[in-house]
Structure formats: C-alpha cells, structure tokens
Scaffold this motif. Structure first.
Motif, PDB file in Angstrom:
ATOM      1  N   ALA A 185       2.509   0.081  -4.321  1.00 33.79           N
ATOM      2  CA  ALA A 185       3.934  -0.221  -4.481  1.00 33.79           C
ATOM      3  C   ALA A 185       4.240  -1.596  -3.898  1.00 33.79           C
ATOM      4  O   ALA A 185       4.996  -2.386  -4.474  1.00 33.79           O
ATOM      5  CB  ALA A 185       4.781   0.849  -3.801  1.00 33.79           C
ATOM      6  N   PHE A 192       6.740   0.320   1.986  1.00 32.78           N
ATOM      7  CA  PHE A 192       7.161   1.161   0.868  1.00 32.78           C
ATOM      8  C   PHE A 192       6.753   2.599   1.186  1.00 32.78           C
ATOM      9  O   PHE A 192       5.745   3.106   0.702  1.00 32.78           O
ATOM     10  CB  PHE A 192       6.512   0.674  -0.429  1.00 32.78           C
ATOM     11  CG  PHE A 192       7.131  -0.571  -0.984  1.00 32.78           C
ATOM     12  CD1 PHE A 192       8.118  -0.499  -1.958  1.00 32.78           C
ATOM     13  CD2 PHE A 192       6.753  -1.826  -0.518  1.00 32.78           C
ATOM     14  CE1 PHE A 192       8.701  -1.651  -2.475  1.00 32.78           C
ATOM     15  CE2 PHE A 192       7.325  -2.985  -1.028  1.00 32.78           C
ATOM     16  CZ  PHE A 192       8.308  -2.898  -2.003  1.00 32.78           C
ATOM     17  N   SER A 231      -0.818   4.931  -2.944  1.00 35.97           N
ATOM     18  CA  SER A 231       0.382   4.653  -3.724  1.00 35.97           C
ATOM     19  C   SER A 231       1.319   3.692  -3.006  1.00 35.97           C
ATOM     20  O   SER A 231       1.892   2.792  -3.634  1.00 35.97           O
ATOM     21  CB  SER A 231       1.108   5.970  -4.036  1.00 35.97           C
ATOM     22  OG  SER A 231       2.210   5.748  -4.876  1.00 35.97           O
ATOM     23  N   ASP A 232       1.496   3.854  -1.683  1.00 32.77           N
ATOM     24  CA  ASP A 232       2.401   2.962  -0.957  1.00 32.77           C
ATOM     25  C   ASP A 232       1.846   1.541  -0.888  1.00 32.77           C
ATOM     26  O   ASP A 232       2.598   0.564  -0.936  1.00 32.77           O
ATOM     27  CB  ASP A 232       2.724   3.503   0.436  1.00 32.77           C
ATOM     28  CG  ASP A 232       1.498   3.901   1.236  1.00 32.77           C
ATOM     29  OD1 ASP A 232       0.365   3.746   0.756  1.00 32.77           O
ATOM     30  OD2 ASP A 232       1.679   4.398   2.369  1.00 32.77           O
ATOM     31  N   PRO A 243      10.054   8.607  -5.979  1.00 39.83           N
ATOM     32  CA  PRO A 243       9.957   7.171  -5.693  1.00 39.83           C
ATOM     33  C   PRO A 243       9.632   6.914  -4.229  1.00 39.83           C
ATOM     34  O   PRO A 243       9.810   7.778  -3.371  1.00 39.83           O
ATOM     35  CB  PRO A 243      11.356   6.654  -6.039  1.00 39.83           C
ATOM     36  CG  PRO A 243      12.254   7.833  -5.876  1.00 39.83           C
ATOM     37  CD  PRO A 243      11.428   9.011  -6.304  1.00 39.83           C
ATOM     38  N   HIS A 244       9.145   5.722  -3.952  1.00 37.61           N
ATOM     39  CA  HIS A 244       9.005   5.258  -2.579  1.00 37.61           C
ATOM     40  C   HIS A 244      10.342   4.681  -2.126  1.00 37.61           C
ATOM     41  O   HIS A 244      11.207   4.351  -2.942  1.00 37.61           O
ATOM     42  CB  HIS A 244       7.932   4.174  -2.486  1.00 37.61           C
ATOM     43  CG  HIS A 244       6.550   4.676  -2.759  1.00 37.61           C
ATOM     44  ND1 HIS A 244       5.723   5.180  -1.783  1.00 37.61           N
ATOM     45  CD2 HIS A 244       5.839   4.757  -3.915  1.00 37.61           C
ATOM     46  CE1 HIS A 244       4.567   5.532  -2.311  1.00 37.61           C
ATOM     47  NE2 HIS A 244       4.618   5.299  -3.612  1.00 37.61           N
ATOM     48  N   THR A 304      12.043   2.772  -5.390  1.00 38.01           N
ATOM     49  CA  THR A 304      11.152   2.165  -6.386  1.00 38.01           C
ATOM     50  C   THR A 304      11.270   2.755  -7.785  1.00 38.01           C
ATOM     51  O   THR A 304      10.568   2.311  -8.691  1.00 38.01           O
ATOM     52  CB  THR A 304       9.690   2.275  -5.927  1.00 38.01           C
ATOM     53  OG1 THR A 304       9.325   3.671  -5.853  1.00 38.01           O
ATOM     54  CG2 THR A 304       9.487   1.626  -4.567  1.00 38.01           C
ATOM     55  N   SER A 305      12.107   3.760  -7.958  1.00 41.55           N
ATOM     56  CA  SER A 305      12.300   4.346  -9.290  1.00 41.55           C
ATOM     57  C   SER A 305      13.132   3.410 -10.163  1.00 41.55           C
ATOM     58  O   SER A 305      13.779   2.480  -9.670  1.00 41.55           O
ATOM     59  CB  SER A 305      12.973   5.716  -9.175  1.00 41.55           C
ATOM     60  OG  SER A 305      14.077   5.661  -8.289  1.00 41.55           O
ATOM     61  N   TYR A 330      10.172  -3.630 -12.402  1.00 45.35           N
ATOM     62  CA  TYR A 330       9.486  -2.959 -11.300  1.00 45.35           C
ATOM     63  C   TYR A 330       9.799  -1.459 -11.315  1.00 45.35           C
ATOM     64  O   TYR A 330      10.966  -1.055 -11.349  1.00 45.35           O
ATOM     65  CB  TYR A 330       9.906  -3.543  -9.949  1.00 45.35           C
ATOM     66  CG  TYR A 330       9.142  -2.925  -8.788  1.00 45.35           C
ATOM     67  CD1 TYR A 330       7.978  -3.502  -8.317  1.00 45.35           C
ATOM     68  CD2 TYR A 330       9.571  -1.739  -8.196  1.00 45.35           C
ATOM     69  CE1 TYR A 330       7.254  -2.930  -7.282  1.00 45.35           C
ATOM     70  CE2 TYR A 330       8.858  -1.158  -7.166  1.00 45.35           C
ATOM     71  CZ  TYR A 330       7.701  -1.755  -6.715  1.00 45.35           C
ATOM     72  OH  TYR A 330       6.985  -1.168  -5.696  1.00 45.35           O
ATOM     73  N   GLU A 331       8.743  -0.646 -11.265  1.00 40.68           N
ATOM     74  CA  GLU A 331       8.918   0.805 -11.200  1.00 40.68           C
ATOM     75  C   GLU A 331       7.658   1.429 -10.616  1.00 40.68           C
ATOM     76  O   GLU A 331       6.543   1.078 -10.988  1.00 40.68           O
ATOM     77  CB  GLU A 331       9.189   1.381 -12.591  1.00 40.68           C
ATOM     78  CG  GLU A 331       9.470   2.877 -12.589  1.00 40.68           C
ATOM     79  CD  GLU A 331       9.722   3.422 -13.990  1.00 40.68           C
ATOM     80  OE1 GLU A 331       9.896   4.644 -14.126  1.00 40.68           O
ATOM     81  OE2 GLU A 331       9.731   2.617 -14.952  1.00 40.68           O
ATOM     82  N   MET A 332       7.833   2.347  -9.686  1.00 43.61           N
ATOM     83  CA  MET A 332       6.692   2.997  -9.040  1.00 43.61           C
ATOM     84  C   MET A 332       7.122   4.375  -8.545  1.00 43.61           C
ATOM     85  O   MET A 332       8.232   4.539  -8.048  1.00 43.61           O
ATOM     86  CB  MET A 332       6.211   2.149  -7.851  1.00 43.61           C
ATOM     87  CG  MET A 332       5.002   2.685  -7.133  1.00 43.61           C
ATOM     88  SD  MET A 332       3.495   2.398  -8.086  1.00 43.61           S
ATOM     89  CE  MET A 332       2.268   3.140  -7.017  1.00 43.61           C
ATOM     90  N   SER A 354       0.719   0.292   4.866  1.00 45.38           N
ATOM     91  CA  SER A 354       0.424   1.339   3.888  1.00 45.38           C
ATOM     92  C   SER A 354      -0.360   2.436   4.581  1.00 45.38           C
ATOM     93  O   SER A 354      -0.841   2.269   5.710  1.00 45.38           O
ATOM     94  CB  SER A 354      -0.389   0.790   2.712  1.00 45.38           C
ATOM     95  OG  SER A 354      -1.752   0.655   3.062  1.00 45.38           O
TER      96      SER A 354
END
Length: 323
Positions: free
Chosen positions: A167, A203, A163-164, A125-126, A224-225, A246-248, A157
C-alpha cells in the motif's frame, strides 16, 4: 480492479451443496491447526482468531492457532503447502501471499499449485496514519513533505511484501515520491513506533490502525479504498484526496494444501460462510473495523489468481523492490 471483483460477492456467495452425512461425519474428528504467517495482534491475526473461535464451535473441534511469522507470511504458507492434505492443517492468509507469489519465483512452494483457496473472509481498506505531532494534516501535505525531502521520511509495514508494505509502495509510485521503508515483524510494532514518532507514516490494517485513530493516539489522513469506508466515513479516500487511480484493500481468507479432498474443502467453506453470516460475527467484524466479504471457493480462487496477475504487472511497471 479489486472493487469489481467483489462487488457481487455478498449476493453471489452461494453455499455449496451439503455433503452427504456420512462424509461430513468423518471430518473433523480431531483438533485442527490454523497457521497465521503474521505476529500476534496483527490485522490478519485478529481476523483469523475471530474466525477460528466461531469455526471451532461450528465444527465441534478445537482450532489451535499458531503464529508462524516471517518472509511476508511465506513460512506459514510453505508449512501448510507441504503438510498432509487432510484438512487438519489450514492457512489463514492475506493478499501478501498473492503479492509474494507474484514477486518471488524462487519461493520454496508453488503458490498456485501447492495451495488451494477455500473461502474468502474479508476485504478491508488500509488506513493511512501519522503521528499526532506530524506536520501532515492531510494527504496533500504528506505528499508535499515527501517531495520537499525525497527519501528522508520513513514508513512502516508488517514485513516486506505484505499488504501494508505494498500500500505504501503503491502510494509512492502513484505520487512520484520517495521514502524509506522500515519493515517490522507485525503490524502492532509498526503502529507502536508510529505512535512513538520513530516512523513518519503507516498504511495500517484497520484492526490495528482504526482503534488508534478512534482513541486519538494517531492522526488518520485517509483510507485506501476507492470510496469512503463505512467504519470511518469522515475520512476521505486517497483517490478523493487527489491521488487518481490509487486503490488498495487487505483481503483475507483460508487455504489448504492442494490435494485436500473436496468434501473437506466444502465442509470448511460451508462452515465458514455460515459463521460469517451470524449477527454475532458481523458485529465483531464491525467493531474491529473489518469489512466482511464472504467468498465461496470459486470466487476466492478467482480473486487470488487475479491478484497474483495484477501484482506482477504493478511490481514490474513500478520497479518496486521486495528484497
């Protein structure tokens, strides 16, 4: 969702059959180049170099890491996609690649035809961080600040489409808020400006953000998980903080050009999975705040294709701008 894709990876990442000795003996017989499309010190660079170090020992050949940043990792991906498919040029990438493929049909390469997923390495996760002087002490307070001043706060970012970045965009879309996106040439400079107060939130990838949080240089609000992260169990998940759905995660893995012989793909897959299963590597990943997620070639291919499809839907539905 992402968690469902990897929940059985640890027990199902089966080592593929050993290739005949004569085939393996021919590869590798010279140094291998690993391209990473992000700046030195970024989360993907940190993980990629850890893998390259131990993989070079396992293969008994040097692995020369080259950072070729730009275009959300696409410069490195394009170079690998167009390289000779002989196993001597490999790509270490993250889900920014899948996001870019989903968002940009005008890439100079075909992300699903020109690149072959080899092995998955991590899915972490972030960590949502703010400056120590920020008025946001938790996720709810950050959302309140964003709603009080729409489009005034800024987030960083490691580059557009990474990815960040996504997120952050997903967070804004899910909470119905607005902020200014500030792209950097890597995660480290973004984190540096966060510490210095030039941006309001970030993030960050765990290898970048977790040491800053542990060293009390930033305040961490959440991860972010879907559930809490074992490397910092005191931090709430964003869903737990009230942002439903929310999930990343930042996943990372290795690719080669399409057309690379199967025995070479199998050799790389086998070697990386064995390296990831050593106590030494597991300890290094844990210290770096990285969640190991070994995936064989089929599993990683399934994840890659699923992520491309997922982000096409998210980008279209949320009208996220990646230019």
């Amino acid at each position: 969702m992402f968690k469902k894709l990897i929940k059985n990876i640890a027990i199902s990442a089966v080592i593929v059959p050993v290739i005949a000795g004569s085939a393996l003996a021919a590869y590798p017989d010279k140094p291998i180049k690993m391209l990473i499309g992000y700046a030195p010190g970024s989360s993907t660079d940190i993980v990629g170099r850890m893998v390259a170090n131990d993989l070079s020992i396992a293969l008994k050949q040097p692995i020369i890491v080259e950072n070729r940043g730009g275009a959300a990792g696409s410069l490195a991906a394009d170079a690998v996609a167009k390289s000779i498919p002989d196993g001597y040029t490999i790509l270490f990438a993250q889900n920014g690649l899948a996001i870019n493929v989903a968002a940009n049909p005008k890439l100079p390469f075909n992300g699903q035809k020109d690149l072959l997923p080899v092995v998955g390495v991590a899915a972490t996760p972030h960590i949502l961080i703010v400056n120590n002087n920020s008025n946001a002490k938790n996720v709810a307070e950050l959302i309140a600040m964003l709603k009080a001043e729409p489009g005034k706060l800024s987030f960083g970012s490691s580059g557009i489409g990474n990815s960040d970045h996504m997120a952050g965009e997903l967070f804004l879309a899910t909470t119905g808020t607005q902020a200014i996106h500030i792209p950097y040439k890597g995660g480290s400079p973004a984190a540096t400006d966060l510490v210095g107060g030039q941006i309001d939130f970030y993030f960050a990838g765990m290898p970048v953000g977790l040491p800053l949080y542990k060293g009390e240089k930033v305040r961490a609000l959440a991860v972010t998980s879907k559930a809490r992260f074992s490397g910092a169990p005191e931090l709430v998940a964003i869903q737990e903080a009230g942002v439903k759905g929310y999930e990343m995660a930042l996943w990372q893995g290795m690719f080669v050009p399409s057309g690379t012989p199967n025995n070479i793909v199998h050799a790389l897959n086998n070697s990386v999975l064995k390296v990831l299963d050593t106590p030494e590597m597991k300890e290094r990943f844990q210290k770096a705040g990285v969640q190991i997620a070994p995936m064989n070639t089929q599993q990683f291919t399934d994840l890659y294709n699923t992520e491309i499809a997922r982000w096409k839907v998210v980008i279209e539905k949320s009208k996220i701008k990646l230019d």
